[in-house]
Design an enzyme around this catalytic site. Structure first.
Site, mmCIF file in Angstrom:
data_model
loop_
_atom_site.group_PDB
_atom_site.id
_atom_site.type_symbol
_atom_site.label_atom_id
_atom_site.label_comp_id
_atom_site.label_asym_id
_atom_site.label_seq_id
_atom_site.Cartn_x
_atom_site.Cartn_y
_atom_site.Cartn_z
ATOM 1 N N ASP A 48 65.569 41.752 61.154
ATOM 2 C CA ASP A 48 67.025 41.563 61.061
ATOM 3 C C ASP A 48 67.804 42.831 61.395
ATOM 4 O O ASP A 48 68.897 43.056 60.867
ATOM 5 C CB ASP A 48 67.435 41.051 59.664
ATOM 6 C CG ASP A 48 66.629 39.837 59.264
ATOM 7 O OD1 ASP A 48 66.505 38.940 60.107
ATOM 8 O OD2 ASP A 48 66.124 39.804 58.129
ATOM 9 N N GLY A 66 64.906 34.883 63.846
ATOM 10 C CA GLY A 66 66.240 34.335 64.097
ATOM 11 C C GLY A 66 67.062 35.400 64.785
ATOM 12 O O GLY A 66 67.520 36.338 64.148
ATOM 13 N N HIS A 67 67.186 35.315 66.114
ATOM 14 C CA HIS A 67 67.895 36.350 66.866
ATOM 15 C C HIS A 67 69.288 35.851 67.245
ATOM 16 O O HIS A 67 69.438 34.857 67.947
ATOM 17 C CB HIS A 67 67.087 36.743 68.116
ATOM 18 C CG HIS A 67 65.799 37.431 67.763
ATOM 19 N ND1 HIS A 67 64.813 37.707 68.662
ATOM 20 C CD2 HIS A 67 65.352 37.902 66.569
ATOM 21 C CE1 HIS A 67 63.817 38.319 68.045
ATOM 22 N NE2 HIS A 67 64.120 38.440 66.780
ATOM 23 N N LYS A 70 68.247 42.880 66.723
ATOM 24 C CA LYS A 70 67.543 42.972 68.013
ATOM 25 C C LYS A 70 68.134 42.012 69.047
ATOM 26 O O LYS A 70 68.199 42.334 70.225
ATOM 27 C CB LYS A 70 66.048 42.678 67.826
ATOM 28 C CG LYS A 70 65.340 43.709 66.969
ATOM 29 C CD LYS A 70 63.872 43.377 66.787
ATOM 30 C CE LYS A 70 63.603 42.164 65.939
ATOM 31 N NZ LYS A 70 63.988 42.274 64.529
ATOM 32 N N GLN A 128 60.767 40.147 64.094
ATOM 33 C CA GLN A 128 60.534 40.794 62.780
ATOM 34 C C GLN A 128 60.682 42.314 62.907
ATOM 35 O O GLN A 128 61.340 42.782 63.824
ATOM 36 C CB GLN A 128 59.163 40.393 62.192
ATOM 37 C CG GLN A 128 59.090 38.929 61.745
ATOM 38 C CD GLN A 128 58.735 37.969 62.846
ATOM 39 O OE1 GLN A 128 57.824 38.210 63.636
ATOM 40 N NE2 GLN A 128 59.438 36.849 62.917
HETATM 41 P P1 IMP Z 1 56.440 34.399 57.401
HETATM 42 O O1 IMP Z 1 56.557 35.165 58.658
HETATM 43 O O2 IMP Z 1 57.239 33.120 57.401
HETATM 44 O O3 IMP Z 1 55.016 34.176 56.999
HETATM 45 O O4 IMP Z 1 57.081 35.281 56.228
HETATM 46 C C1 IMP Z 1 56.472 36.495 55.767
HETATM 47 C C2 IMP Z 1 57.536 37.523 55.397
HETATM 48 O O5 IMP Z 1 58.189 37.950 56.589
HETATM 49 C C3 IMP Z 1 58.642 37.010 54.473
HETATM 50 O O6 IMP Z 1 59.047 38.062 53.624
HETATM 51 C C4 IMP Z 1 59.764 36.660 55.412
HETATM 52 O O7 IMP Z 1 61.029 36.712 54.797
HETATM 53 C C5 IMP Z 1 59.604 37.774 56.450
HETATM 54 N N1 IMP Z 1 60.118 37.422 57.790
HETATM 55 C C6 IMP Z 1 59.541 36.640 58.707
HETATM 56 N N2 IMP Z 1 60.286 36.583 59.816
HETATM 57 C C7 IMP Z 1 61.355 37.364 59.602
HETATM 58 C C8 IMP Z 1 62.475 37.751 60.416
HETATM 59 O O8 IMP Z 1 62.629 37.358 61.570
HETATM 60 N N3 IMP Z 1 63.364 38.604 59.833
HETATM 61 C C9 IMP Z 1 63.193 39.097 58.578
HETATM 62 N N4 IMP Z 1 62.166 38.769 57.793
HETATM 63 C C10 IMP Z 1 61.248 37.916 58.303
#
Ligand code: IMP
Length: 422
Positions: free
Chosen positions: A12, A39-40, A15, A222
């Protein structure tokens, strides 16, 4: 010129906007890891677009957007995004390429993600999109790939094995009724048909692009501290977010990468559980969350907020060989009287500057802060670095010094124009 763009915090970092800006100067924009957990957000002329799987460069004409093999694809989410683009008049034909080798997120992955999370004593706070279970199947060599959806016979065999094994486990361990083969088989064959015109041999496509001296932008999803190896494990995602992930996630060799740009917020945020040394107290967090619109673009969850942490940022810079920085959301700090940067961690009376991987240590450290006077001026209208308030320049210079990288882009708002090139 082939450039990697990655997040240096917990995701977040903004990007999407930076990728959108840099996309105008490249030929290819490539996602190499993650899935629709990302989520971009891109704002074009007051209209906000949120992309979860499709590279943020899709808004530009004449660019090839690639979802490379390191990405896991939920076809339902992809098709929804394709329709969303169509409705908004954005053409995708001949622009989007999807790797045959991407692993597919199946219904049992999404369900397992939620079931596991509900049973965990220490919840990760996943997005519930099935990302972890899909990558687990990839590594366990029982995953289903995009190429399989295009071959009914192969898909049938693989799905049969999976449904048999998963139904037994789900019934015995999770008291879940199990899965209907026919329903999933016909639904995913249909998804395969809908995706087929985009499916391509993307390692070859990208190697050809490198040979022809085309320019590629690799769009990370991420952030560094969600990386499966270097992040705050187990509170991480299931892929290699750092620049090293680009090569395995695309089939492009390390020697083809010219530059790594790190995107970093002027403060820090994190969604989900896990360590966050510089997290604000409730009142300041609420203020920054409101001003910075810090709510997840994928799940809508409120983001945790805190001061800029130079210890993690410096580590992220060295992990990915970052040379240039894009600093985002400076304007969110405009109204603060004082602004702090964490320059080290204090643990058992000692101060250190390296990121500790021991949770016992991380949970008990006390951040050491350098505090600056705020600038109390609206920076969202500033378009030249030299027009920034002096206190803002001091803050940014200190940040550069502490993490040993040069700021080349500064974002002071969500729109394309609200950007300073330094
Ligand atoms: P997962 O990727 O759904 O397995 O989530 C694992 C961890 O990564 C959690 O803490 C999510 O909130 C975090 N996470 C996954 N994708 C994003 C992103 O695009 N932005 C911020 N946090 C993310």
């Amino acid at each position: 010129m082939n450039t990697v763009l990655i997040g240096l915090q917990w995701g977040d970092e903004g990007k999407g906007k930076i990728v959108d800006i840099l996309s105008s100067g490249v030929d290819y924009i490539v996602r190499y890891q993650g899935g629709n957990n990302a989520g971009h957000t891109v704002v074009v002329e007051d209209k906000e677009f949120v992309f979860h799987l499709i590279p943020s460069g899709i808004l530009h004409k004449g660019k090839i957007c690639v979802i490379a093999n390191g990405v896991v694809i939920d076809p339902e989410s992809l098709i929804f995004e394709l329709e969303y683009l169509k409705k908004n008049g954005i053409s995708i034909d001949n622009k989007l390429k999807i790797s045959q080798l991407c692993h597919v997120i199946m219904p049992y992955h999404r369900i397992l993600d939620k079931l596991r999370e509900s049973k965990r004593a220490h919840k990760i706070g996943t997005t519930g999109r099935g990302i972890g279970p899909c990558y687990s199947d990839k590594i366990s060599r029982c995953g289903i790939r995009v190429i399989d959806l295009l071959n009914p016979k192969v898909f049938k065999e693989k799905l049969k094995d999976n449904i048999k094994e998963k139904s037994e486990i789900f019934q015995k361990v999770y008291n879940h009724s199990g899965f209907d083969f026919d329903e999933i088989y016909s639904k995913y064959l249909d998804y395969g048909k809908k995706m087929s015109k985009f499916v391509s041999n993307t390692p070859l496509l990208l190697q050809e692009a490198v040979r022809k001296n085309k320019s590629i932008l690799f769009e990370g999803a991420q952030g560094t501290f969600l990386d499966i190896d270097f992040g705050t494990y187990p509170f991480v995602t299931s892929s290699n977010v750092t620049a090293g992930g680009v090569c395995n996630g695309t089939g492009v060799a390390p020697t083809a990468i010219d530059k790594v740009i790190g995107v970093i917020k002027a403060y820090t945020t994190r969604v989900g559980q896990g360590p966050f040394p510089t997290e604000f107290h409730d009142e300041l967090a609420a203020f920054i969350r409101k001003k910075g619109k810090e709510f997840g673009a994928t799940t809508g969850r409120p983001r945790r907020c805190g001061w800029f942490d130079a210890v993690i940022a410096k580590y992220a810079v060295s992990l990915s060989g970052v040379g240039e920085l894009a600093v985002t959301k400076l304007d969110v700090l405009d109204d603060l009287k004082e602004i702090s940067i964490c320059t080290g961690y204090k643990y058992k009376g000692k101060i250190f500057h390296e990121f500790p991987h021991d949770f016992e240590v991380l949970d008990n450290i006390c951040p050491v802060y350098k505090t600056f006077k705020g600038w109390n001026k609206d920076t969202s209208k500033v378009r030249k670095f030299s027009d920034l308030p002096k206190n803002a320049v001091d803050y940014l210079s200190r940040l550069e010094d502490l993490i040993s990288a040069k700021i080349t882009i500064l974002s002071v708002g969500s729109k394309r124009a609200e950007t300073i090139f330094c």
